[in-house]
Design a protein around this motif. Structure first.
Motif, mmCIF file in Angstrom:
data_model
loop_
_atom_site.group_PDB
_atom_site.id
_atom_site.type_symbol
_atom_site.label_atom_id
_atom_site.label_comp_id
_atom_site.label_asym_id
_atom_site.label_seq_id
_atom_site.Cartn_x
_atom_site.Cartn_y
_atom_site.Cartn_z
ATOM 1 N N LEU A 187 0.798 -1.241 -0.010
ATOM 2 C CA LEU A 187 0.165 -0.109 -0.096
ATOM 3 C C LEU A 187 1.012 1.342 0.026
ATOM 4 O O LEU A 187 0.368 2.178 -0.730
ATOM 5 C CB LEU A 187 -0.697 -0.004 1.244
ATOM 6 C CG LEU A 187 -1.860 -0.954 1.323
ATOM 7 C CD1 LEU A 187 -2.784 -0.934 2.721
ATOM 8 C CD2 LEU A 187 -2.839 -0.915 -0.003
ATOM 9 N N ASP A 233 3.306 1.279 -3.563
ATOM 10 C CA ASP A 233 2.927 0.849 -5.005
ATOM 11 C C ASP A 233 2.651 1.952 -5.906
ATOM 12 O O ASP A 233 2.764 1.718 -7.026
ATOM 13 C CB ASP A 233 1.771 -0.122 -5.036
ATOM 14 C CG ASP A 233 0.476 0.307 -4.656
ATOM 15 O OD1 ASP A 233 0.574 1.471 -4.201
ATOM 16 O OD2 ASP A 233 -0.311 -0.249 -4.382
ATOM 17 N N GLY A 234 2.620 3.173 -5.309
ATOM 18 C CA GLY A 234 2.809 4.247 -6.174
ATOM 19 C C GLY A 234 1.107 4.802 -6.506
ATOM 20 O O GLY A 234 0.894 5.945 -7.343
ATOM 21 N N THR A 235 0.038 3.789 -6.213
ATOM 22 C CA THR A 235 -1.339 4.028 -6.677
ATOM 23 C C THR A 235 -2.068 5.166 -6.046
ATOM 24 O O THR A 235 -2.823 5.535 -6.116
ATOM 25 C CB THR A 235 -2.057 2.727 -6.718
ATOM 26 O OG1 THR A 235 -2.116 2.231 -5.536
ATOM 27 C CG2 THR A 235 -1.705 1.849 -7.853
ATOM 28 N N HIS A 236 -1.428 5.214 -4.603
ATOM 29 C CA HIS A 236 -2.198 6.358 -3.863
ATOM 30 C C HIS A 236 -1.030 7.170 -3.014
ATOM 31 O O HIS A 236 -0.091 6.642 -2.634
ATOM 32 C CB HIS A 236 -3.079 5.712 -2.644
ATOM 33 C CG HIS A 236 -3.712 6.328 -1.671
ATOM 34 N ND1 HIS A 236 -5.059 7.146 -2.256
ATOM 35 C CD2 HIS A 236 -3.519 7.109 -0.320
ATOM 36 C CE1 HIS A 236 -5.275 7.920 -1.260
ATOM 37 N NE2 HIS A 236 -4.456 7.790 -0.291
ATOM 38 N N THR A 237 -1.344 8.524 -2.984
ATOM 39 C CA THR A 237 -0.466 9.438 -2.507
ATOM 40 C C THR A 237 -0.951 9.429 -0.885
ATOM 41 O O THR A 237 -2.072 10.228 -0.397
ATOM 42 C CB THR A 237 -0.476 10.614 -2.954
ATOM 43 O OG1 THR A 237 0.097 10.417 -4.322
ATOM 44 C CG2 THR A 237 0.425 11.766 -2.302
ATOM 45 N N TRP A 238 -0.202 8.951 0.222
ATOM 46 C CA TRP A 238 -0.653 9.098 1.561
ATOM 47 C C TRP A 238 -0.492 10.442 2.154
ATOM 48 O O TRP A 238 0.750 11.249 1.898
ATOM 49 C CB TRP A 238 -0.419 8.008 2.353
ATOM 50 C CG TRP A 238 -0.615 6.610 1.797
ATOM 51 C CD1 TRP A 238 0.139 5.788 0.914
ATOM 52 C CD2 TRP A 238 -1.628 5.830 2.191
ATOM 53 N NE1 TRP A 238 -0.560 4.677 0.510
ATOM 54 C CE2 TRP A 238 -1.934 4.815 1.408
ATOM 55 C CE3 TRP A 238 -2.856 6.296 2.697
ATOM 56 C CZ2 TRP A 238 -2.791 3.803 1.595
ATOM 57 C CZ3 TRP A 238 -3.872 5.218 3.127
ATOM 58 C CH2 TRP A 238 -3.692 4.019 2.321
ATOM 59 N N ASN A 257 10.961 4.836 -5.622
ATOM 60 C CA ASN A 257 10.015 4.640 -4.686
ATOM 61 C C ASN A 257 9.273 6.166 -4.564
ATOM 62 O O ASN A 257 9.925 7.181 -4.740
ATOM 63 C CB ASN A 257 10.491 4.077 -3.163
ATOM 64 C CG ASN A 257 11.412 4.910 -2.670
ATOM 65 O OD1 ASN A 257 11.183 6.116 -2.202
ATOM 66 N ND2 ASN A 257 12.475 4.365 -2.437
ATOM 67 N N PRO A 258 8.286 6.276 -3.780
ATOM 68 C CA PRO A 258 7.546 7.717 -3.819
ATOM 69 C C PRO A 258 8.478 8.598 -3.249
ATOM 70 O O PRO A 258 8.337 9.607 -3.600
ATOM 71 C CB PRO A 258 6.320 7.404 -2.851
ATOM 72 C CG PRO A 258 5.893 5.983 -3.124
ATOM 73 C CD PRO A 258 7.344 5.383 -3.283
#
Length: 209
Positions: free
Chosen positions: A53, A56-61, A153-154
Motif C-alpha cells: 500500500l 506501489d504508487g497508486t495512492h498518495t498518502w 519509490n515515492p
C-alpha cells in the motif's frame, strides 16, 4: 550471549542498508548464530501487504496516513516475527525500524516526533533494538545511487530539502542515544562499510572479528 539480540540499520535513500543487512546476517551465521534478516515495512505477510500500500504508487498518502500504516505494519512485524525470534534466542537484523518513522514522518514531514515515538512504542510493546547502525550518506549521493540501480519509490520524488531533514533527523536520534546508536559513514565502498559494521557489532556484543 544466549539470548537473541536485535540490530537495526537506519539511514536515508541509497545508504546501502539492504546490502549491509545481508552481509551482517552472513557474518553472524558464520559464527554460529541463528539469524532472522528482515525489513520494514514488511517482514511478515500482513506487514508486506501494508508495504504494498505504501510503495506501489497508486495512492498518495498523507504524512499521518503513512505514519499510522507504518505503525500498523510494525505491530504485526514485532508480534509475529521479531518477538518470537528473540524469545527463541535468534538474532534479528532489520532493514529499518521505528527510527525511520521518526526521521521520515517526523523530521521529514514535520509530524510531532514525541507522538510518533509513543505510537511506535505502543505498536512494539516495548520491543526495541539493542544496537542501531545509522548508515549516513549525503542525500545527493544516496539518490544518485538509487537512480543508477533503477530503483524507484515515492520518496525519491520529494524535494532535496526533505531528504536533508531526514538525514538530520537520523543524526539527531543517534546523538540523543549514543549507547544504542552508531553512525557509520556510508559514502565508502561496501566492504569498508561492512568492516565498520562488524567493528560496531563486536564492540557492542563482544563477538570475535
Amino acid at each position: 550471549m544466549t539470548a537473541g539480540a536485535f540490530i537495526t540499520f537506519e539511514g536515508g535513500e541509497g545508504a546501502g542498508k539492504s546490502l549491509q543487512v545481508r552481509r551482517l546476517a552472513e557474518w553472524l551465521r558464520a559464527r554460529g548464530m541463528d539469524v532472522l534478516a528482515t525489513r520494514e515495512p514488511g517482514g511478515c505477510p500482513a506487514s508486506e501487504a501494508v508495504r504494498g500500500l505504501l510503495v506501489d504508487g497508486t495512492h498518495t498518502w498523507s504524512p499521518a496516513g503513512e505514519a499510522f500504516l507504518h505503525c500498523a505494519a510494525r505491530a504485526e512485524h514485532v508480534r509475529t516475527a521479531i518477538a518470537p525470534a528473540l524469545a527463541a534466542g535468534t538474532w534479528v537484523v532489520s532493514d529499518r525500524f521505528a527510527d525511520s518513522t521518526v526521521a521520515y514522518q517526523g523530521y521529514g514531514h514535520a509530524l510531532d516526533t514525541s507522538f510518533l515515538r509513543q505510537a511506535s512504542g505502543h505498536a512494539t510493546g516495548g520491543t526495541g533494538p539493542h544496537l542501531t547502525l545509522v548508515l549516513d550518506v549525503p542525500p545527493d549521493v544516496g539518490l544518485t545511487r538509487t537512480r543508477a540501480r533503477g530503483e524507484e519509490n515515492p520518496y525519491e520524488t520529494l524535494p532535496m530539502a526533505f531528504h536533508e531533514r531526514v538525514r538530520a533527523g537520523f543524526l539527531e536520534i543517534a546523538a540523543a542515544e549514543p549507547d544504542r546508536c552508531r553512525v557509520i559513514d556510508a559514502r565508502a565502498d561496501a566492504e569498508t562499510v561492512h568492516r565498520h559494521v562488524v567493528a560496531a557489532v563486536n564492540d557492542r556484543f563482544g563477538l570475535s572479528h
